[in-house]
Design a protein around this motif. Structure first.
Motif, PDB file in Angstrom:
ATOM      1  N   TYR A 219       0.792  -1.333   0.073  1.00  0.00           N
ATOM      2  CA  TYR A 219      -0.003   0.124  -0.107  1.00  0.00           C
ATOM      3  C   TYR A 219       0.785   1.267   0.025  1.00  0.00           C
ATOM      4  N   ASP A 223      -0.395   5.043  -0.461  1.00  0.00           N
ATOM      5  CA  ASP A 223      -0.531   5.996   0.658  1.00  0.00           C
ATOM      6  C   ASP A 223       0.447   7.337   0.491  1.00  0.00           C
ATOM      7  N   GLU A 276     -10.430  -5.397   1.182  1.00  0.00           N
ATOM      8  CA  GLU A 276      -9.483  -4.710   1.916  1.00  0.00           C
ATOM      9  C   GLU A 276      -9.084  -3.464   1.170  1.00  0.00           C
ATOM     10  N   ARG A 280      -9.762   0.628   2.181  1.00  0.00           N
ATOM     11  CA  ARG A 280      -8.429   1.482   2.719  1.00  0.00           C
ATOM     12  C   ARG A 280      -8.693   2.781   2.043  1.00  0.00           C
ATOM     13  N   TYR A 281      -9.044   2.657   0.663  1.00  0.00           N
ATOM     14  CA  TYR A 281      -8.998   3.829  -0.145  1.00  0.00           C
ATOM     15  C   TYR A 281     -10.468   4.499  -0.446  1.00  0.00           C
TER      16      TYR A 281
END
Length: 382
Positions: A219, A223, A276, A280-281
């Protein structure tokens, strides 16, 4: 913006366009090696029978930008014209591992020159009437950082500088996005990286921690682009638009150990990994690369298709499946014949024989997935 407006067909064709220099100095050019650069229009025409109207294709920056800021578009103009004549939507890779030989990738000039190149290409598309292009600035920042900066597999052939290279590629991607948006504000961006799973080899705390740290590293590039880490690089949430997940049968392994094969009890289901990623995004997700070799092709397509349908049923905004590479190709390291495609090598007139089992399976998958293509939950504006 919903599915139908963003990606024109759920199943996409991905044309291998890697252009890196190997450790021995040899330049790869997969668009040339597969014949796609020459036969793009015929390749696009073959997609109609499969119900495929969208593709991933790429530029060869090193050929276009031989003299700084003096662009020779002759290698890509025929591909643009072929896409328009055949009604194919192209998601363009602007940099797929390759860059001009006179550039030092570690210097600020790399960032500036890539941004200028990206904006010039966006302007070229806009001049032809394409005011909302789909562009992938730098392909697989995480993999390139490892391959080119950590283990010296290909250019810039460095070791122990993976994190430094990752930061530089992120800077270049952000600069390109900003430059493109000044030319075509409605442009959309695909940011691709491998989706992986890494498990510990034992229950010892240090092994568990090491495996999990490696897994979470998948990631890092996303990020950085969002500014969630190292915001000084210039990242912000608007830099992450469409998340491209690249996933192959070999993308799961034990930390410092063997691969985990599909079907093994420890092989994590793809739908859980995609869930997942989305949690997260909160972005639309494209399975931007997936494929397998030889007789594993059809079973892998069946597995991936079922997993995508399951993920979508659980609310993950999956906007497409890109089979990659769509054409058989010569291996990066040894030119071996790699039977991964729906179609093989071209003959003297550009005709390609299909691999019939995969052709039929992809045709069925395309028809099924395109019927389910419109889903309002994938709406997202950058």
């Amino acid at each position: 913006m919903d599915h139908e407006q963003l990606i024109h067909s759920f199943v996409m064709a991905g044309y291998e366009c890697s252009a890196q220099r190997r450790r021995d100095g040899r330049r790869l050019d997969m668009l040339h090696a597969t014949g796609h650069a020459r036969w793009a229009e015929q390749d696009y025409q073959q997609l109609a029978a499969l119900g495929v109207r969208s593709v991933r294709d790429g530029l060869r920056w090193h050929l276009i930008d031989r003299r700084p800021y003096q662009y020779d578009w002759s290698e890509v103009l025929p591909m643009i014209a072929a896409a328009r004549r055949t009604g194919i939507q192209v998601v363009w890779d602007l940099c797929h591992y390759g860059y001009p030989d006179d550039l030092d990738i570690w210097r600020p000039a790399f960032v500036e020159r890539f941004a200028r190149f990206a904006a010039a290409f966006a302007s070229l598309l806009a001049d032809g009437g394409e005011h909302a292009p789909l562009l992938s600035p730098i392909n697989e920042i995480s993999f390139w950082s490892w391959a080119g900066g950590e283990v010296g597999y290909f250019n810039p052939c460095a070791t122990g500088r993976g994190q430094e290279l990752k930061h530089q590629l992120v800077r270049a991607s952000i600069a390109a996005i900003q430059a493109i948006r000044e030319v075509v504000p409605a442009a959309r961006f695909l940011q691709c990286d491998p989706l992986i799973n890494v498990l510990p080899t034992s229950r010892r705390a240090e092994h568990i921690a090491a495996a999990e740290a490696y897994r979470l590293a998948q990631y890092e590039s996303w990020d950085l682009l969002t500014g969630r880490s190292w915001p000084g690089l210039g990242g912000q949430e608007a830099c992450l638009d469409i998340v491209g997940a690249n996933f192959y049968p070999q993308n799961q392994w034990y930390f410092s150990g063997e691969k985990i094969p599909p079907g093994h009890a420890d092989f994590r289901p793809l739908q859980g990994m995609l869930s997942e990623l989305h949690q997260r995004y909160q972005r639309p997700v494209l399975l931007a690369e997936t494929g397998a070799e030889d007789t594993a092709r059809v079973p892998w397509l069946c597995y991936v298709s079922a997993q995508l349908q399951l993920a979508r049923s659980r609310g993950v905004p999956i906007i497409g499946l890109c089979w990659y590479p769509f054409l058989d190709y010569p291996g990066w390291d040894d030119d071996r014949y790699c039977p991964t495609g729906v179609f093989g090598y071209p003959d003297a007139s550009g005709s390609r024989a299909p691999f019939h089992p995969l052709h039929l399976a992809l045709q069925q998958t395309s028809a099924q997935m395109n019927r389910q293509h419109c889903n309002p939950r994938v709406s997202h504006e950058p």
